[in-house]
Design a protein around this motif. Structure first.
Motif, mmCIF file in Angstrom:
data_model
loop_
_atom_site.group_PDB
_atom_site.id
_atom_site.type_symbol
_atom_site.label_atom_id
_atom_site.label_comp_id
_atom_site.label_asym_id
_atom_site.label_seq_id
_atom_site.Cartn_x
_atom_site.Cartn_y
_atom_site.Cartn_z
ATOM 1 N N TRP A 12 55.785 -78.225 -24.352
ATOM 2 C CA TRP A 12 54.341 -78.111 -24.555
ATOM 3 C C TRP A 12 53.957 -78.351 -26.011
ATOM 4 C CZ3 TRP A 12 51.852 -79.059 -20.484
ATOM 5 C CH2 TRP A 12 52.361 -78.680 -19.246
ATOM 6 N N ALA A 13 54.790 -77.904 -26.938
ATOM 7 C CA ALA A 13 54.531 -78.193 -28.352
ATOM 8 C C ALA A 13 54.679 -79.687 -28.620
ATOM 9 C CB ALA A 13 55.471 -77.396 -29.240
ATOM 10 N N PHE A 57 51.565 -81.347 -27.351
ATOM 11 C CA PHE A 57 50.451 -81.091 -28.266
ATOM 12 C C PHE A 57 50.563 -81.929 -29.533
ATOM 13 C CE2 PHE A 57 48.716 -78.776 -31.914
ATOM 14 C CZ PHE A 57 47.382 -78.747 -31.544
ATOM 15 N N ALA A 92 47.966 -84.760 -30.764
ATOM 16 C CA ALA A 92 47.350 -84.637 -32.088
ATOM 17 C C ALA A 92 47.584 -85.907 -32.912
ATOM 18 C CB ALA A 92 47.900 -83.423 -32.815
#
Length: 63
Positions: A24-25, A28, A32
């Motif tokens: 999930w990081a 993200f 970004a």
């Protein structure tokens, strides 16, 4: 910097993010990065937001 150097750096950042913080990081950080690319292209004048909005609404073609 060349495109291959930038590509390798982006790949390394994403791989390290996945290993250190999980999927999930990683997702993200990738999103970004894409958002930052979009903002940079708008700031440089490479993307016309009005033209893009009109094309998405069907009022103008993208060509």
């Amino acid at each position: 910097m060349t495109a291959s150097t930038i590509g390798a750096a982006v790949g390394a950042v994403l791989a390290l993010t996945w290993v250190a913080f999980g999927f999930w990081a990683f997702l993200f950080v990738g999103l970004a990065m894409l958002a930052g690319l979009g903002v940079a292209r708008v700031a440089n004048g490479e993307i016309d937001l009005r033209g893009l909005a009109q094309a998405l609404r069907g009022r103008r073609t993208s060509s």
